[in-house]
Design a protein around this motif. Structure first.
Motif, PDB file in Angstrom:
ATOM      1  N   TYR A 122      35.783  24.023  74.013  1.00 58.49           N
ATOM      2  CA  TYR A 122      35.406  25.046  72.721  1.00 58.49           C
ATOM      3  C   TYR A 122      36.321  24.989  71.788  1.00 58.49           C
ATOM      4  O   TYR A 122      37.366  24.094  72.051  1.00 58.49           O
ATOM      5  N   LEU A 123      35.942  25.131  70.541  1.00 55.26           N
ATOM      6  CA  LEU A 123      36.714  24.972  69.362  1.00 55.26           C
ATOM      7  C   LEU A 123      36.784  26.387  68.706  1.00 55.26           C
ATOM      8  O   LEU A 123      35.456  27.082  68.273  1.00 55.26           O
ATOM      9  N   PHE A 124      37.659  27.028  68.653  1.00 52.09           N
ATOM     10  CA  PHE A 124      38.015  28.414  67.857  1.00 52.09           C
ATOM     11  C   PHE A 124      38.396  28.062  66.473  1.00 52.09           C
ATOM     12  O   PHE A 124      39.560  27.547  66.002  1.00 52.09           O
ATOM     13  N   ASP A 125      37.567  28.491  65.438  1.00 50.72           N
ATOM     14  CA  ASP A 125      37.786  28.165  63.943  1.00 50.72           C
ATOM     15  C   ASP A 125      37.952  29.789  63.396  1.00 50.72           C
ATOM     16  O   ASP A 125      37.420  30.797  64.053  1.00 50.72           O
ATOM     17  N   THR A 126      38.132  29.757  61.973  1.00 47.23           N
ATOM     18  CA  THR A 126      38.120  30.792  61.278  1.00 47.23           C
ATOM     19  C   THR A 126      36.816  31.308  60.504  1.00 47.23           C
ATOM     20  O   THR A 126      36.197  30.326  60.367  1.00 47.23           O
TER      21      THR A 126
END
Length: 209
Positions: A122-126
């Motif tokens: 997963y990648l958590f971005d703003t």
């Protein structure tokens, strides 16, 4: 801690010389960082990531083959079914799938459940006006509720000013599955042109952690 530098366009060779683990090439036409050049020869072990936003499967497959990508980052509303179709493509080497989720003040982690078996990270971005490259961080405390053991990339407005915050974050329990830091717009002279000196300084500081 792995490092991914995203938004390669004008000076990927210079960035590659710093030896990050991943280089990200954006293939979303609306992005000022959209890449359409030739990728230089990269050091062995460095992985090329293609970044897509709701692209058709054929387009993703074509770019994987053209640029010999090792990973794809899906930055739109791609379904678990789309990820599974991509998983099932017959590439010479398996492709890593990074599925992006955008966070503002809170996040419903139930959204992750359908993706558990169809992506590698997963990648958590703003969450912002654009799918990435918005230049500011989200509240990492949200990740206290991370329910998975899948490794994730931490992204969204990370710059030199965040080094101390990153060091503090990495001591917390919710950081145990944080696999990589992803940087982009805070290290630019203009969209797609990276500030090599600042990237070098950042990499040195996080390697000292």
């Amino acid at each position: 801690m792995k490092l991914k530098v995203c938004g390669m366009k004008y000076n990927p060779g210079e960035v590659a010389a710093l030896r990050p683990d991943y280089l990200g090439f954006i293939f979303w036409k609306k992005s000022p960082r959209c890449f359409d050049g030739e990728i230089p020869q990269l050091p062995q072990g460095m992985q090329k990531v293609g970044v897509f936003v709701d692209a058709k499967l054929d387009e993703v497959v074509e770019k994987i083959k053209k640029y010999h990508l090792e990973a794809v980052q899906l930055h739109g509303s791609e379904s678990p079914g789309f990820c599974k179709e991509l998983q099932q493509q017959n590439f010479k080497e398996p492709i890593q799938i990074i599925k992006v989720f955008s966070i503002k003040n809170d996040f419903n982690f139930d959204e992750l459940r359908p993706y558990e078996n169809v992506c590698d990270y997963y990648l958590f971005d703003t969450k912002g006006k654009l799918p990435g490259g918005n230049g500011y961080t989200f509240d990492w405390k949200v990740l206290k509720n991370y329910p998975s053991t899948k490794p994730y990339f931490l992204s969204g407005g990370i710059g030199l000013e965040e080094v101390e915050s990153l060091r503090e974050f990495m001591k917390r329990p919710e950081a145990q599955h944080c696999y990589a830091i992803d940087v982009n717009s805070r290290f630019e002279l203009e969209p797609g042109l990276k500030n090599i000196q600042e990237l070098k300084e950042f990499k040195k500081k996080i390697d000292e952690r």
